[in-house]
Design a protein around this motif. Sequence first.
Motif, PDB file in Angstrom:
ATOM      1  N   SER A 362     -48.570 -13.780  -5.845  1.00 27.77           N
ATOM      2  CA  SER A 362     -47.123 -13.645  -5.952  1.00 27.77           C
ATOM      3  C   SER A 362     -46.727 -12.286  -5.394  1.00 27.77           C
ATOM      4  CB  SER A 362     -46.671 -13.792  -7.412  1.00 27.77           C
ATOM      5  OG  SER A 362     -47.292 -12.801  -8.223  1.00 27.77           O
ATOM      6  N   GLY A 363     -45.432 -12.025  -5.363  1.00 33.21           N
ATOM      7  CA  GLY A 363     -44.943 -10.770  -4.826  1.00 33.21           C
ATOM      8  C   GLY A 363     -44.017 -10.994  -3.647  1.00 33.21           C
ATOM      9  N   ARG A 364     -43.426  -9.933  -3.168  1.00 31.36           N
ATOM     10  CA  ARG A 364     -42.459 -10.051  -2.090  1.00 31.36           C
ATOM     11  C   ARG A 364     -43.089 -10.528  -0.790  1.00 31.36           C
ATOM     12  NH1 ARG A 364     -38.559  -4.670  -2.709  1.00 31.36           N
ATOM     13  NH2 ARG A 364     -37.688  -5.226  -4.768  1.00 31.36           N
ATOM     14  N   LEU A 365     -44.306 -10.065  -0.510  1.00 30.52           N
ATOM     15  CA  LEU A 365     -44.968 -10.484   0.716  1.00 30.52           C
ATOM     16  C   LEU A 365     -45.213 -11.993   0.724  1.00 30.52           C
ATOM     17  CD1 LEU A 365     -47.579  -7.635   1.378  1.00 30.52           C
ATOM     18  CD2 LEU A 365     -45.451  -8.093   2.610  1.00 30.52           C
ATOM     19  N   MET A 366     -45.630 -12.540  -0.403  1.00 30.48           N
ATOM     20  CA  MET A 366     -45.884 -13.981  -0.468  1.00 30.48           C
ATOM     21  C   MET A 366     -44.580 -14.767  -0.405  1.00 30.48           C
ATOM     22  SD  MET A 366     -49.061 -14.025  -0.337  1.00 30.48           S
ATOM     23  CE  MET A 366     -49.265 -15.807  -0.461  1.00 30.48           C
ATOM     24  N   ARG A 367     -43.496 -14.206  -0.972  1.00 34.39           N
ATOM     25  CA  ARG A 367     -42.208 -14.888  -0.855  1.00 34.39           C
ATOM     26  C   ARG A 367     -41.738 -14.907   0.594  1.00 34.39           C
ATOM     27  NH1 ARG A 367     -41.261 -12.116  -5.816  1.00 34.39           N
ATOM     28  NH2 ARG A 367     -40.048 -10.478  -4.791  1.00 34.39           N
ATOM     29  N   GLY A 368     -41.984 -13.802   1.317  1.00 34.31           N
ATOM     30  CA  GLY A 368     -41.663 -13.800   2.736  1.00 34.31           C
ATOM     31  C   GLY A 368     -42.522 -14.770   3.517  1.00 34.31           C
ATOM     32  N   PHE A 369     -43.790 -14.890   3.141  1.00 35.33           N
ATOM     33  CA  PHE A 369     -44.689 -15.847   3.779  1.00 35.33           C
ATOM     34  C   PHE A 369     -44.227 -17.272   3.535  1.00 35.33           C
ATOM     35  CE2 PHE A 369     -48.784 -18.277   3.291  1.00 35.33           C
ATOM     36  CZ  PHE A 369     -49.022 -18.411   4.647  1.00 35.33           C
ATOM     37  N   ASP A 370     -43.749 -17.536   2.312  1.00 33.72           N
ATOM     38  CA  ASP A 370     -43.227 -18.861   1.979  1.00 33.72           C
ATOM     39  C   ASP A 370     -42.041 -19.204   2.869  1.00 33.72           C
ATOM     40  OD1 ASP A 370     -42.755 -21.263   0.788  1.00 33.72           O
ATOM     41  OD2 ASP A 370     -41.970 -20.449  -1.079  1.00 33.72           O
ATOM     42  N   GLY A 371     -41.145 -18.236   3.076  1.00 30.43           N
ATOM     43  CA  GLY A 371     -40.000 -18.486   3.948  1.00 30.43           C
ATOM     44  C   GLY A 371     -40.404 -18.703   5.394  1.00 30.43           C
ATOM     45  N   LEU A 372     -41.417 -17.962   5.866  1.00 26.54           N
ATOM     46  CA  LEU A 372     -41.891 -18.125   7.238  1.00 26.54           C
ATOM     47  C   LEU A 372     -42.387 -19.546   7.495  1.00 26.54           C
ATOM     48  CD1 LEU A 372     -42.847 -16.992  10.006  1.00 26.54           C
ATOM     49  CD2 LEU A 372     -44.989 -16.339   8.879  1.00 26.54           C
ATOM     50  N   LEU A 373     -43.037 -20.142   6.492  1.00 28.33           N
ATOM     51  CA  LEU A 373     -43.582 -21.484   6.663  1.00 28.33           C
ATOM     52  C   LEU A 373     -42.499 -22.523   6.898  1.00 28.33           C
ATOM     53  CD1 LEU A 373     -46.227 -21.409   3.792  1.00 28.33           C
ATOM     54  CD2 LEU A 373     -46.646 -21.100   6.222  1.00 28.33           C
ATOM     55  N   MET A 374     -41.284 -22.261   6.401  1.00 30.38           N
ATOM     56  CA  MET A 374     -40.197 -23.234   6.532  1.00 30.38           C
ATOM     57  C   MET A 374     -39.359 -23.023   7.787  1.00 30.38           C
ATOM     58  SD  MET A 374     -40.313 -25.371   4.013  1.00 30.38           S
ATOM     59  CE  MET A 374     -38.657 -26.035   3.921  1.00 30.38           C
ATOM     60  N   LEU A 375     -39.514 -21.905   8.456  1.00 36.64           N
ATOM     61  CA  LEU A 375     -38.670 -21.598   9.606  1.00 36.64           C
ATOM     62  C   LEU A 375     -38.742 -22.649  10.723  1.00 36.64           C
ATOM     63  CD1 LEU A 375     -38.900 -17.729  10.055  1.00 36.64           C
ATOM     64  CD2 LEU A 375     -36.970 -19.089   9.257  1.00 36.64           C
ATOM     65  N   PRO A 376     -39.912 -23.255  11.023  1.00 32.84           N
ATOM     66  CA  PRO A 376     -39.924 -24.259  12.095  1.00 32.84           C
ATOM     67  C   PRO A 376     -38.970 -25.427  11.852  1.00 32.84           C
ATOM     68  CG  PRO A 376     -42.165 -23.563  11.612  1.00 32.84           C
ATOM     69  CD  PRO A 376     -41.285 -22.941  10.562  1.00 32.84           C
ATOM     70  N   LEU A 377     -38.692 -25.755  10.578  1.00 31.64           N
ATOM     71  CA  LEU A 377     -37.769 -26.849  10.305  1.00 31.64           C
ATOM     72  C   LEU A 377     -36.340 -26.479  10.657  1.00 31.64           C
ATOM     73  CD1 LEU A 377     -39.051 -28.267   6.889  1.00 31.64           C
ATOM     74  CD2 LEU A 377     -39.608 -29.000   9.207  1.00 31.64           C
ATOM     75  N   GLY A 378     -36.039 -25.193  10.667  1.00 28.13           N
ATOM     76  CA  GLY A 378     -34.675 -24.758  10.941  1.00 28.13           C
ATOM     77  C   GLY A 378     -34.495 -24.120  12.303  1.00 28.13           C
ATOM     78  N   THR A 379     -35.501 -24.215  13.155  1.00 28.21           N
ATOM     79  CA  THR A 379     -35.432 -23.640  14.488  1.00 28.21           C
ATOM     80  C   THR A 379     -35.229 -24.741  15.515  1.00 28.21           C
ATOM     81  OG1 THR A 379     -36.934 -21.880  13.786  1.00 28.21           O
ATOM     82  CG2 THR A 379     -36.635 -22.164  16.148  1.00 28.21           C
ATOM     83  N   SER A 380     -34.454 -24.437  16.532  1.00 27.46           N
ATOM     84  CA  SER A 380     -34.175 -25.419  17.574  1.00 27.46           C
ATOM     85  C   SER A 380     -35.466 -25.890  18.230  1.00 27.46           C
ATOM     86  CB  SER A 380     -33.246 -24.802  18.624  1.00 27.46           C
ATOM     87  OG  SER A 380     -33.148 -25.642  19.751  1.00 27.46           O
TER      88      SER A 380
END
Length: 592
Positions: A362-380
């Motif tokens: 857990s921690g901020r780095l892992m939360r940022g990693f979690d968000g990175l994993l979802m970015l392809p779904l929201g990228t053109s």
Amino acid sequence: MAALPLAFFAAFFAYPVASIVGRGLHPGGHWRLGRIGDVLGDGSVRHVLWFTCWQAGASTALTLAVALPGAYAFARLDFPGKRLLRAVVTVPFVLPTVVAGSAFLALLGQGGFTDSLFGVRLDTSVWAILIAHVFFNYAVVVRTVGGLWAQLDPRQEEAARMLGAGRLAAWRRVTLPALAPSVASAAVMVFLFTFTSFGVIQILGGPTRATLEVEIYRETAEIFDLPTAAVLTLLQLVAVVAILAVHAWTARRRESALRLVDPAGTAHRPRGAGERMLLAAVLGSIALLILLPLGVLAARSLDGPNGYGFAFYRALGSTSADGTFLVSPLHTVWNSLRFAAAATVIALLVGGLAAAALTRRSGRLMRGFDGLLMLPLGTSAVTVGFGFLITLDKPPLDLRDSWLLVPLAQALVGAPFVVRVMLPVLRAVDERLREAAAVLGASPLRVWREVELPLVGRALGIAAGFAFAVSLGEFGATVFIARPDSPTLPVAVSRLLGRAGEMNYGQAMALSTILMVVCAASLLILEYPLSGRTTPRRKDAPRRKDVPGGKDVTAAAQGLAAAPRATASRTAPEAPAVLEAPATPARSESPR
């Protein structure tokens, strides 16, 4: 565990997208940052952004309202044809949007179903867009939420009712908190897909409506204005990051350990008039929203020039004389299956490791990693496809002539689904089971095999099915990188629809019908062997290999974990009575 997923997304997502944005805003070695203010100050761009957010929010709310009853029906009710129907409702998810848009035009447009029966035309209206988005995303909610719902112990809710809580109160205080992370994950995925909607908006929205994805395509492929397209891509990424940050913050407040059981023991025949009416409503909505459009596609594929028959299907076996295909359209079935299989393996490996890392740290780095994993779904997808073309052409990532280029692009979209499906279930596994198994001498690999895998087996099957289905139907990036001699099914359908003539259109409908059948059959074959046993073995079940002391590691771990669990329940008198059922195994309380 996070090293491999991080390297994968850095090499095949961050690098290509950054290269495209750099070419738009840094041409000739000079930054053109002033272009950002010019684009954001344009009133038409603000209107596009508002419409993108508004229709995505409305589509998500409508999809949840329609699909959550379906998730309950597939999770808790047992009825004939359930397995087949669960595979069929996933078919829209892999259909090319051009094909589905054509089907909805036949249903909602001039001379269509609604026009013939009620004199109402819905084409070029917002309602057509919203209904089509429900059609596409129904399976996301049913499979994501229903997968966890089927594994929740129904005795907890029954015990709450025995202690005096009403049906609604028991569901609100016991079941809903347990489902909240899964519902939030499904809502985020639906919002991201509708936020980046392209084909549905282009076909059903008319010339007056556009999302950011449509505008990026126009600026890139029609106007060739890369600076404006780069700014819009950045705007879309910022919006997606903000959405994911809100989701991560709310998810942390709701996740807790749950007692997961075998889904085969939680389903029952409909009891009472209420459940029968609910099942009838679910089946009716599936028939109208999913089966009817799919039926229109199948009927069109059989409506040949000389009446109903298989003329269009027979034509798929030969290459076109005009050079549209270097191989027969029917050969694209094999291409799609092998690409999707490879993409599924990659997505399961990357997404599974990422979900496991997010569970243990857990921690901020892992939360940022979690968000990175979802970015392809929201990228053109246009941006990703172009990025692959201009970046993966030099050593050590020279993949221009490699068949792996397509599966890698497809896995970018499949991996986030694996993470979102696996993460709520992995976090629901009581950490004390892992610790107790380790105390008994089990290695980390054996802990995963004996304790975690039986609990998450069903989720793994659902994740594999999602990854395969998404890979099978991926079009936006594949159309740019698929080689002329190895097109996929969606690419072949798009090419056929782009050619004039009744035969080309009929072959497109026939190929779309084949895509439907292949998807449904693949899901039936793929999901159920992986989703076999989902609960640990009983003490009297056959053992594999005993740990020191002669005890089965899973049963022994459950026994060790039960002691502190019982102690915790005795030392928490302030917990609500509705959550303290002595006859039911206790669970970790979620925030009320």
